[in-house]
Design an enzyme around this catalytic site. Sequence first.
Site, PDB file in Angstrom:
ATOM      1  CG  ASP A  76      -6.732  -1.695  -4.209  1.00 47.66           C
ATOM      2  OD1 ASP A  76      -7.188  -0.584  -3.880  1.00 47.66           O
ATOM      3  OD2 ASP A  76      -5.602  -2.099  -3.865  1.00 47.66           O
ATOM      4  CG  HIS A 110      -6.198  -1.506  -0.406  1.00 50.10           C
ATOM      5  ND1 HIS A 110      -5.198  -1.201  -1.310  1.00 50.10           N
ATOM      6  CD2 HIS A 110      -5.740  -1.094   0.804  1.00 50.10           C
ATOM      7  CE1 HIS A 110      -4.197  -0.622  -0.679  1.00 50.10           C
ATOM      8  NE2 HIS A 110      -4.492  -0.554   0.614  1.00 50.10           N
ATOM      9  CB  SER A 149      -0.965  -0.040   1.182  1.00 49.29           C
ATOM     10  OG  SER A 149      -1.973   0.924   1.046  1.00 49.29           O
TER      11      SER A 149
END
Length: 338
Positions: free
Chosen positions: A277, A307, A167
């Site tokens: 995502d 995500h 991320s």
Amino acid sequence: MTAPSGLKVHPELVPYLGSLGPFSDPYEDIAATRARFDALLAAYPADRSGVRSERYDVPRPDGSALTVEVYHPEPGEAPVSTGPLPAVLHLHGGGFAIGRSLPGQDRTAIGLCRQLPAVVVAVEYRLAPEHRWPSGVEDCYRALEWTAAHAAELGIDPHRIAVHGKSAGGGLTAAVALMARDRGGPAIAYQSMCIPDVDDRIADEPVPADADGDAGDVPPDPRVDTLRLVRLAWRHYLPEGSFAQERRPAPDAYASPARAADLSSLAPAYLLVCDLDALRDRGLAYARRLMDAGVPVTVHNVPGAWHGFELSAPGTRLAREMTAHWTGHLRAALHGRF
């Protein structure tokens, strides 16, 4: 559990949609958000068997110190080599603002330390919004320099240092790779980016007007909530005033790696995305640009997943397969074997 309209969720993950809950702004009270995160970590301490760690203070030019924690496999733990081990510089995620583990408790570092095996350097970079760009990424690059400079005493092979992040940590990984190339810094053997946040322009994407859907048993769309979080992350990470005008200036490529004009001569890369995502398309675009620049790239998409899905569904086959995939490619890059 009923999925939002048009959302093709992996069948194994449908039962976990309900655990996502309503959206809330973690930056509204970032101290409270961090406190809740730390309390959750403390409630489920990591299994440190077979691993030891030591904390170091790395001096900054202003006299302050950057803390890194170095995880080693314990002697005698198979299949640890008797010679120097490869190293992984581990950059945690968390929207540039949270995600730091408790001392000695970094689960990703512990897992990599055992499974690769490798020396893993977990970087406690400065967090936004108190410390906006470039504080965090400069800390990450400083940790890379420190790791390479202390390779001999840490038992590290300096020719086998990889950088990994998820991320926001994936975006920091991409930035550190660019910095190392441009500054003539330590050679990076591999850059491993999972669900990376590499492009600030996603913060300009509008949240759909009907994002919250109907009331009742339909959970929120994870794509929309991720977009909301990512928009907030960039607004708290980039310097204040960056979003004050409609035609804002482009940030530095070390802040937003997708802004880099040249991606050539970078370390071989691994890039993982999830189907549901909001970061997927920009991650794939970055992977394509790396390929076009001649960088060896492995790309993996997790179908029907959102995500960070593995946080709410860690025991699923899909989560285990995803972890095995990126871990296996990192192992192959550093050891020459899956």
